[in-house]
Motif scaffolding. Sequence first.
Motif, PDB file in Angstrom:
ATOM      1  N   ASN A  28      31.315  28.943  40.902  1.00 39.14           N
ATOM      2  CA  ASN A  28      31.920  29.603  39.743  1.00 39.14           C
ATOM      3  C   ASN A  28      33.414  29.820  39.898  1.00 39.14           C
ATOM      4  OD1 ASN A  28      31.943  31.533  41.649  1.00 39.14           O
ATOM      5  ND2 ASN A  28      30.718  33.056  40.533  1.00 39.14           N
ATOM      6  N   GLY A  29      33.995  29.233  40.948  1.00 32.04           N
ATOM      7  CA  GLY A  29      35.440  29.333  41.112  1.00 32.04           C
ATOM      8  C   GLY A  29      35.915  30.680  41.587  1.00 32.04           C
ATOM      9  N   ASN A  30      35.015  31.532  42.118  1.00 30.74           N
ATOM     10  CA  ASN A  30      35.444  32.844  42.595  1.00 30.74           C
ATOM     11  C   ASN A  30      36.093  32.741  43.956  1.00 30.74           C
ATOM     12  OD1 ASN A  30      34.621  34.157  40.366  1.00 30.74           O
ATOM     13  ND2 ASN A  30      32.682  34.894  41.219  1.00 30.74           N
ATOM     14  N   ILE A  31      37.019  33.666  44.214  1.00 33.34           N
ATOM     15  CA  ILE A  31      37.700  33.737  45.508  1.00 33.34           C
ATOM     16  C   ILE A  31      37.221  34.977  46.214  1.00 33.34           C
ATOM     17  CG2 ILE A  31      39.924  34.038  46.649  1.00 33.34           C
ATOM     18  CD1 ILE A  31      41.192  32.391  44.514  1.00 33.34           C
ATOM     19  N   SER A  32      36.872  34.869  47.468  1.00 33.17           N
ATOM     20  CA  SER A  32      36.298  35.992  48.198  1.00 33.17           C
ATOM     21  C   SER A  32      37.363  36.989  48.611  1.00 33.17           C
ATOM     22  CB  SER A  32      35.557  35.472  49.436  1.00 33.17           C
ATOM     23  OG  SER A  32      36.469  34.795  50.288  1.00 33.17           O
ATOM     24  N   THR A  33      36.876  38.115  49.128  1.00 35.68           N
ATOM     25  CA  THR A  33      37.763  39.189  49.570  1.00 35.68           C
ATOM     26  C   THR A  33      38.774  38.678  50.583  1.00 35.68           C
ATOM     27  OG1 THR A  33      36.032  40.799  49.222  1.00 35.68           O
ATOM     28  CG2 THR A  33      37.819  41.445  50.695  1.00 35.68           C
ATOM     29  N   GLY A  34      40.029  39.120  50.467  1.00 37.35           N
ATOM     30  CA  GLY A  34      41.040  38.772  51.451  1.00 37.35           C
ATOM     31  C   GLY A  34      41.909  37.611  51.043  1.00 37.35           C
ATOM     32  N   ASN A  35      41.921  37.201  49.781  1.00 36.41           N
ATOM     33  CA  ASN A  35      42.781  36.133  49.322  1.00 36.41           C
ATOM     34  C   ASN A  35      44.060  36.706  48.742  1.00 36.41           C
ATOM     35  OD1 ASN A  35      41.219  33.417  49.499  1.00 36.41           O
ATOM     36  ND2 ASN A  35      39.737  34.915  48.799  1.00 36.41           N
ATOM     37  N   LEU A  36      45.033  35.830  48.605  1.00 38.21           N
ATOM     38  CA  LEU A  36      46.321  36.242  48.080  1.00 38.21           C
ATOM     39  C   LEU A  36      46.364  36.058  46.565  1.00 38.21           C
ATOM     40  CD1 LEU A  36      48.753  34.685  50.713  1.00 38.21           C
ATOM     41  CD2 LEU A  36      47.924  37.031  50.591  1.00 38.21           C
ATOM     42  N   ILE A  37      47.007  36.989  45.897  1.00 39.87           N
ATOM     43  CA  ILE A  37      47.203  36.902  44.454  1.00 39.87           C
ATOM     44  C   ILE A  37      48.546  36.224  44.196  1.00 39.87           C
ATOM     45  CG2 ILE A  37      47.373  38.173  42.304  1.00 39.87           C
ATOM     46  CD1 ILE A  37      44.615  38.268  43.615  1.00 39.87           C
ATOM     47  N   ASP A  38      48.515  35.140  43.453  1.00 44.63           N
ATOM     48  CA  ASP A  38      49.705  34.356  43.152  1.00 44.63           C
ATOM     49  C   ASP A  38      50.540  35.074  42.090  1.00 44.63           C
ATOM     50  OD1 ASP A  38      51.587  32.490  42.508  1.00 44.63           O
ATOM     51  OD2 ASP A  38      50.186  30.833  42.232  1.00 44.63           O
TER      52      ASP A  38
END
Length: 557
Positions: free
Chosen positions: A307-317
């Motif tokens: 579903n294109g989700n990004i898990s905890t701990g990713n950077l927000i562009d």
Amino acid sequence: MSATQQEISRRRTFAIVSHPDAGKTTLTEKLLLYGGALHLAGSVTARKKERATVSDWMELERKRGISVSSTVLNFDYGGYHVNLLDTPGHNDFSEDTYRVLTAVDSVIMVIDGGKGIENQTRKLFEVCRRRKTPVFTFVNKMDRPALDTLALLDEIEGVLSIGAYPMNLPLGSGGDFKGILDRQTGLAHFYERTPGGTFRAPVATHGGLSDPAVKEILSPTLYAALCEEMEMVEHAGVSFCPNDVLAGRTTPVFFGSAANNFGVQLLLDGFLGYSPPPRPRVNAGGGVNANIGVDVRTGDADGAGDNGNISTGNLIDPNSETFSGFVFKIQANMDPRHRDRMAFVRIVSGKFTRGMTATLARTGKPLRLANSSNVFGRERTTVDEAYAGDVIGVMGTDVFRIGDTLSDAAGIVYDEIPSFPPECFAYIHNPSPANYKRFREGLTQLVQEGLVKLYDIPAGHQKISLLGAVGPLQFDLVQYRLESEYNAASRLEQTGWTIVKRIKTAGGEPAAETSLHIPMGAKLAIDKDGHQVLLFPSGWHMSFFTEHNKGVSLADD
């Protein structure tokens, strides 16, 4: 590149930090002059009959000649939109400075040329190092007797463990200060001393060291010393690499005098040329849509999963279409005519539009952001649009807390704001029962701002209010603001406690005071979140408690 991305790319958001009296506020105002945001520089010296500094807008700051509150200032210069965050210089207000450092993308560190690296400078630089924030250095007060140039560079590298690349070199110091040699262009900028011992902007620019005009202006001794310095930095100094600057491995060093406008424009131009635009921020919350984040490990956009989700701990562009930001400061009563309350929000990604609805992550409730302002010291103007990198003020709501996240997408939470345990404690009393309502209202507001921490000491059927602060000057500011903003007098009673720790039991339940072996001099209290804490006079008392209370542990409050 979209119009929003173009606006974001020209944002530069930075703070100026220094040890007290290094010239931070003076440099701030000179940068504003170059940016056209001011037409007359203020003075931090109360005895002078000049206009008060824009950045030091609080009356207490004007009386004492120090900065005790962070201030947001913005201006346009050279195609950039600059957000400048002035910070308190006094060590007692370092917690406010640390919060501001979470909201910037780079830092200008001001050093007194006659004193070198001082204690507060070292502490603030360490915060920048841990956050990998690019640091630019301005060695100030070169019109006064200063340390040897090479010795200053060596001290920066040795004490701060960072490469120091001099972008320019001073032509002398003190009474022999003639100007600046720009290493990027090879040009020497000379300054003219005016009657009365003051200086003005550069009046002449010449070629490099081989220019006969340069040799003629400088004394033989000064010229020989400058040639030696130039040879040393060229052959033994660090090389200049913009990527090393962005990674925090090298600090570009500029020399000058903020009070006399020496080298300020060279600093501003150099800073804007090499400082970063808004940078990605870590999302400590749940998954978010793929077009919002950047993978921490690879730096690639888009996440994994069906579903294109990004898990905890990713950077927000920052260039995401999704709006997000966090509250790093709350300030009440900036306008003495109104009982106002402003939350300062650093926009992390996307575009802000006045009247938009965003979700407060802590509560999950939507908020309409209708009353938004651009802030310039104490002054404000309505802001209709803002972009990643900007700092806006949101007025008229008491739901915000320092550290809150705002976003128009689910799953974004920023955990940016550090917390520091108090080291000074004092009871605060209301000497006038008739003023109880004003006293409690004011104290509650100042605690919400993060100026001090509040604890309740059980005393029979009543509770006594105890303040906790990083430094004692914070208590003075609390009393001053209670009196001036809420017309509520107060009385302080100093205590001997220096340590506060939260009590943690194995089962997570509150501990009965009768079951605890509390050493003489220690005291049980309740923090603002209802947690039990213990106050200790010393580390010995804390060790005694730990040894005699099995199954109970202590944590930072």
